[in-house]
Every structure is written in structure tokens, then in C-alpha cells.
Scaffold this active site. Structure first.
Site, PDB file in Angstrom:
ATOM      1  N   TYR A 192      -8.997   5.172   8.003  1.00 26.25           N
ATOM      2  CA  TYR A 192      -9.063   5.504   9.436  1.00 26.25           C
ATOM      3  C   TYR A 192     -10.087   6.622   9.574  1.00 26.25           C
ATOM      4  O   TYR A 192      -9.871   7.719   9.054  1.00 26.25           O
ATOM      5  CB  TYR A 192      -7.704   6.000   9.939  1.00 26.25           C
ATOM      6  CG  TYR A 192      -6.666   4.907  10.114  1.00 26.25           C
ATOM      7  CD1 TYR A 192      -5.990   4.376   9.029  1.00 26.25           C
ATOM      8  CD2 TYR A 192      -6.366   4.409  11.390  1.00 26.25           C
ATOM      9  CE1 TYR A 192      -5.041   3.373   9.192  1.00 26.25           C
ATOM     10  CE2 TYR A 192      -5.419   3.408  11.562  1.00 26.25           C
ATOM     11  CZ  TYR A 192      -4.759   2.900  10.463  1.00 26.25           C
ATOM     12  OH  TYR A 192      -3.832   1.904  10.635  1.00 26.25           O
TER      13      TYR A 192
ATOM     14  N   TYR B 145       4.318   5.920  10.435  1.00 26.38           N
ATOM     15  CA  TYR B 145       3.466   4.792  10.059  1.00 26.38           C
ATOM     16  C   TYR B 145       4.231   3.812   9.181  1.00 26.38           C
ATOM     17  O   TYR B 145       4.225   2.598   9.425  1.00 26.38           O
ATOM     18  CB  TYR B 145       2.216   5.308   9.329  1.00 26.38           C
ATOM     19  CG  TYR B 145       1.099   4.297   9.211  1.00 26.38           C
ATOM     20  CD1 TYR B 145       1.248   3.158   8.412  1.00 26.38           C
ATOM     21  CD2 TYR B 145      -0.109   4.467   9.880  1.00 26.38           C
ATOM     22  CE1 TYR B 145       0.224   2.220   8.291  1.00 26.38           C
ATOM     23  CE2 TYR B 145      -1.141   3.541   9.761  1.00 26.38           C
ATOM     24  CZ  TYR B 145      -0.958   2.427   8.966  1.00 26.38           C
ATOM     25  OH  TYR B 145      -1.970   1.508   8.856  1.00 26.38           O
TER      26      TYR B 145
ATOM     27  N   PRO C  23      -3.702  -0.685  19.430  1.00 26.24           N
ATOM     28  CA  PRO C  23      -3.517  -1.158  18.057  1.00 26.24           C
ATOM     29  C   PRO C  23      -3.466  -0.078  16.978  1.00 26.24           C
ATOM     30  O   PRO C  23      -2.937  -0.333  15.892  1.00 26.24           O
ATOM     31  CB  PRO C  23      -4.719  -2.080  17.825  1.00 26.24           C
ATOM     32  CG  PRO C  23      -5.730  -1.666  18.834  1.00 26.24           C
ATOM     33  CD  PRO C  23      -4.966  -1.158  20.013  1.00 26.24           C
TER      34      PRO C  23
ATOM     35  N   HIS D 244       0.841  -1.199   0.000  1.00 27.60           N
ATOM     36  CA  HIS D 244       0.000   0.000   0.000  1.00 27.60           C
ATOM     37  C   HIS D 244       0.872   1.242   0.000  1.00 27.60           C
ATOM     38  O   HIS D 244       1.866   1.314   0.715  1.00 27.60           O
ATOM     39  CB  HIS D 244      -0.910   0.013   1.236  1.00 27.60           C
ATOM     40  CG  HIS D 244      -2.073  -0.925   1.126  1.00 27.60           C
ATOM     41  ND1 HIS D 244      -3.137  -0.887   1.972  1.00 27.60           N
ATOM     42  CD2 HIS D 244      -2.336  -1.923   0.242  1.00 27.60           C
ATOM     43  CE1 HIS D 244      -4.021  -1.812   1.629  1.00 27.60           C
ATOM     44  NE2 HIS D 244      -3.551  -2.463   0.581  1.00 27.60           N
TER      45      HIS D 244
ATOM     46  N   LYS E 175       1.518  -1.048  15.320  1.00 30.04           N
ATOM     47  CA  LYS E 175       2.941  -1.081  15.625  1.00 30.04           C
ATOM     48  C   LYS E 175       3.402  -2.329  16.386  1.00 30.04           C
ATOM     49  O   LYS E 175       4.605  -2.605  16.451  1.00 30.04           O
ATOM     50  CB  LYS E 175       3.336   0.162  16.443  1.00 30.04           C
ATOM     51  CG  LYS E 175       3.359   1.421  15.630  1.00 30.04           C
ATOM     52  CD  LYS E 175       4.498   1.394  14.622  1.00 30.04           C
ATOM     53  CE  LYS E 175       4.410   2.503  13.611  1.00 30.04           C
ATOM     54  NZ  LYS E 175       4.747   2.110  12.261  1.00 30.04           N
TER      55      LYS E 175
HETATM   56  C1  DHB Z   1      -4.972  -3.407  11.325  1.00 30.13           C
HETATM   57  C2  DHB Z   1      -4.815  -3.162  12.669  1.00 30.13           C
HETATM   58  C3  DHB Z   1      -4.438  -1.924  13.071  1.00 30.13           C
HETATM   59  O1  DHB Z   1      -4.265  -1.660  14.352  1.00 30.13           O
HETATM   60  C4  DHB Z   1      -4.206  -0.901  12.183  1.00 30.13           C
HETATM   61  O2  DHB Z   1      -3.837   0.316  12.621  1.00 30.13           O
HETATM   62  C5  DHB Z   1      -4.338  -1.162  10.860  1.00 30.13           C
HETATM   63  C6  DHB Z   1      -4.737  -2.421  10.440  1.00 30.13           C
HETATM   64  C7  DHB Z   1      -5.399  -4.747  10.870  1.00 30.13           C
HETATM   65  O3  DHB Z   1      -5.587  -5.625  11.699  1.00 30.13           O
HETATM   66  O4  DHB Z   1      -5.597  -4.917   9.670  1.00 30.13           O
END
Ligand code: DHB
Length: 385
Positions: free
Chosen positions: A195, A378, A288, A72, A292
Site C-alpha cells: 500500500y 485488517y 475498496p 499472507h 472489506k
Molecule cells: C485488493 C483490493 C483491495 O481493496 C485491497 O485493499 C487489497 C487487495 C485486491 O483486489 O487484490
């Protein structure tokens, strides 16, 4: 039993460590309380940083990732009525890969099988003893066993036993919300992750493959999953992700898995005591948002493996002595980034905070300086940053 490195925990950190050590001629034994089937099927995040992919490739673990993973360029950031693409490639020259942790785990398992690595699953009562001259005891099929080692590494997650023999300071933050995560057997409705900030709460549209979508909703901490039948989940996702906005549609499909994930930040320092070292979730937990956790575990192991090789084969302790401080620099950077993404995107109920969040989001989406900060963190800072 005796080995050079006893590794507690056969998740990605433990198996990758055994793999990197073996490549340099250091022997290890890995023990794990769960079954192999469990560790290979538990659903975790699915985003690999650029440097994680490079490391896996250089370790000979990149073939399936390159074939089946999806690169991506960036992500979409959105709030009601606006969606913006943040193009990491344009901003910092590198992107991320969508490839589930479960797949990384299977690739590691196969590679370690091919090399004849000893991984002992389904052990009980694991205890780490004597950090200056360490050994691990456990029971296997009811038989008490002792594993002596030059070094013990705890890759046993935040509830594992190893951390208790590494004294130090801890810092933590709990959040008033959790994530409700679902896997759905439906093609993703988006080419890259969305997001979404929304007054009802955060939502994230992620994916695992061309036929599997991964979605998350902010829910109050301690939410009972029974309160969220599938229809309610899809309705909330449609509202928060903007179904119908500028012609965008969220496609629904059968939900195959759902669970509630608590969110917290936690750091323990130092990540070493004597000849016992910690790596990954055993030493630090991030919420999450920003994905990371796995990437940090890989970065720890990438620093620890050469440090242990130098310590055990050349009797040179300099890298091992510097491991904790070096790893913690990156841990704190990712701890901050994960906290920042989390607090920028989740609804907390305070109207003043909501205006600050929207202002921050507008700045990140419209300023090259703002977007570059997000992109650099990121897509991931170099290992050893
Ligand atoms: C996923 C989990 C995340 O915490 C994130 O920021 C992006 C993707 C995932 O599980 O696909």
C-alpha cells in the site's frame, strides 16, 4: 412457486446464505438478474479475512482455498523512500488469505450445484412485495413468475431492488477519486501487498496467483479509461510503488483487464423490515481500500443464517430481531476502517493534509499500538464483534 427463503442475488452473499440455510434444513430459491458466466467472471477484491476463511472452511468450502490460496502474514505500508512490513501474525496472531472473489463464487456455485440448489439466473423485472407477507415477482424468458416465501433476503447489491422496500436512514460519503484497477499476466513483484502513499496519488500492488498481478492507481473520479494506455499505467505504477528504490523492481507484463472503480461509503439502517432482510452491499458499501466489502457480506450472512433457521424452524424470533443491530456494529467498524485507510493513503491536494497523512503513516509503521490497530482491523475482527 413457494419456498421458505427467497434470496434476491446470486453473488457471494446470496449463494453462501443458501448454502448455510440448506446445511440446517431450510430451503431457499435464489434469483439473479445476471448470467452465471457474468457473476463467475466479474473481477472483485481478493483478500479474505481470517474469520471469513474459518467460516468458509466450517461450511465445507475451504478445500480449493487452502490448496490454491496464499496466506499472507501482513502488508507493506510505504511512502517515498520508506517501506515497512506490518506483520499481522506477530501483532494479533492471525493473517489474511489472497483468494479472488471470483474463485469463492465458483466454489459456491459448484457446492450449490452438488446440493441441487435452485438458482435462477438471467431474470428480469424483479420486484419485492409486501414486507409482512412477502413475495417476489420477476420475468424469466418473458414469462411472469411469482415466488412466495416466508422470508425474502436482498443480497442484490447497492443497485438491487430489495433495498427500496426496507425504509430507513442512510449515510454516505463520496470521494473525489476512483481506482483504476488492472489485472496483468505477470508474476507479482512482491511477496505481500504494498500500500503506497505518493504525492501523485495512492497505488496498491496486489496479486491473484503466482502468475497474475492485480494493481490499482488512484485517479480522479470520472476518469475516462481511454486516457490511460498501458504504458502510462505502468509508468505511474513504477513511480508510485518505488521502482528502483533499494533495488526493488516492478516487473511489467501484458494487461489483461482494466477498469475504473468509483469509491463511496454508504450505510443503510435498519437492515430489516418485517420479513425482508438485507445482507452485504444491498445495505452497505465501503471504498475498496482494506478489502472489506466481501468480508462484511460474509459476516452479515454468518449472523443471518442462524437467525433465519431459528425463526423458521423453531419460531424463535430473538436472533432475527437482533440481526440488524448486531450486523451494523461490524458494518460501522469496517466503514470506519475503510474510510481511515482511504483517507490516510489518498492524495487530496491539500499540503497540510499530506503532512498529517505522513505523520499518521510513520506512527502506524513505528508504534506497536498504531500497527496493532491496523492489523486487528485488517485481519478482521471476530464475527459477532
Ligand atoms: C485488493 C483490493 C483491495 O481493496 C485491497 O485493499 C487489497 C487487495 C485486491 O483486489 O487484490
Amino acid at each position: 412457486m413457494r419456498t421458505q427463503v427467497a434470496i434476491v442475488g446470486a453473488g457471494p452473499a446470496g449463494l453462501l446464505l443458501s448454502h448455510l440455510l440448506a446445511a440446517d434444513g431450510v430451503e431457499s430459491v435464489v434469483i439473479e438478474t445476471r448470467t452465471r458466466e457474468y457473476v463467475e467472471s466479474r473481477i472483485r477484491a481478493g483478500i479474505l479475512e481470517h474469520s471469513t476463511v474459518e467460516l468458509l472452511e466450517s461450511a465445507g468450502l475451504g478445500d480449493r482455498l487452502r490448496r490454491e490460496g496464499d496466506e499472507h502474514r501482513g502488508i507493506y505500508l510505504q511512502w517515498p523512500s520508506e517501506r515497512h512490513h506490518i506483520d499481522f501474525h506477530d501483532l494479533v496472531g492471525r493473517g489474511v488469505w489472497v483468494y479472488g472473489q471470483t474463485e469463492v463464487q465458483k466454489d459456491l456455485g459448484r457446492a450449490r450445484d452438488a446440493a441441487g440448489q435452485q438458482v435462477i439466473y438471467d431474470v428480469r423485472d424483479t420486484t419485492v412485495h409486501d414486507p409482512e407477507d412477502p413475495y417476489v415477482t420477476f420475468t424469466l424468458d418473458g414469462v411472469a413468475t411469482r415466488l412466495d416465501a416466508d422470508v425474502v433476503v436482498g443480497c442484490d447489491g447497492s443497485f438491487g431492488p430489495t433495498r427500496s422496500v426496507v425504509p430507513g436512514r442512510t449515510w454516505q460519503r463520496t470521494y473525489a477519486y476512483s481506482w483504476l484497477g488492472v489485472l496483468a499476466a505477470v508474476a507479482p513483484s512482491t511477496d505481500e501487498l504494498i500500500y503506497a502513499w505518493h504525492p501523485d496519488g495512492f497505488a496498491l500492488n496486489s496479486m491473484r496467483s503466482p502468475t497474475v498481478t492485480r494493481l490499482y492507481l488512484q485517479v480522479p473520479a470520472e476518469t475516462d479509461i481511454a486516457e490511460w494506455p498501458d504504458e502510462r499505467i505502468w509508468d505511474a505504477l513504477a513511480t508510485r510503488l518505488g521502482h528502483g528504490q533499494d533495488g526493488w523492481k516492478l516487473t511489467r507484463g501484458p494487461i489483461t483487464e482494466k477498469s475504473v472503480l468509483p469509491m463511496r461509503s454508504f450505510v443503510q439502517a435498519p437492515m430489516r423490515h418485517g420479513r425482508v432482510f438485507l445482507a452485504g452491499d444491498a445495505a452497505h458499501i465501503v471504498p475498496p481500500t482494506g478489502a472489506k466489502g466481501l468480508n462484511l457480506a460474509v459476516a452479515d450472512v454468518a449472523l443471518l443464517a442462524p437467525a433465519l433457521v431459528a425463526l423458521l424452524l423453531e419460531k424463535d424470533s430473538r436472533l432475527a430481531d437482533g440481526y440488524s443491530d448486531r450486523a451494523l456494529r461490524r458494518v460501522w467498524r469496517c466503514t470506519h476502517f475503510s474510510w481511515w485507510m482511504t483517507t490516510m493513503l489518498h492524495a487530496g491536494g491539500d499540503p497540510f493534509d499530506a503532512q498529517l497523512q505522513l505523520s499518521q503513516l510513520r506512527w502506524v509503521a513505528s508504534s506497536v499500538a498504531g500497527a496493532t490497530g491496523l492489523a486487528e482491523n485488517y485481519a478482521g475482527l471476530p464475527i459477532g464483534f
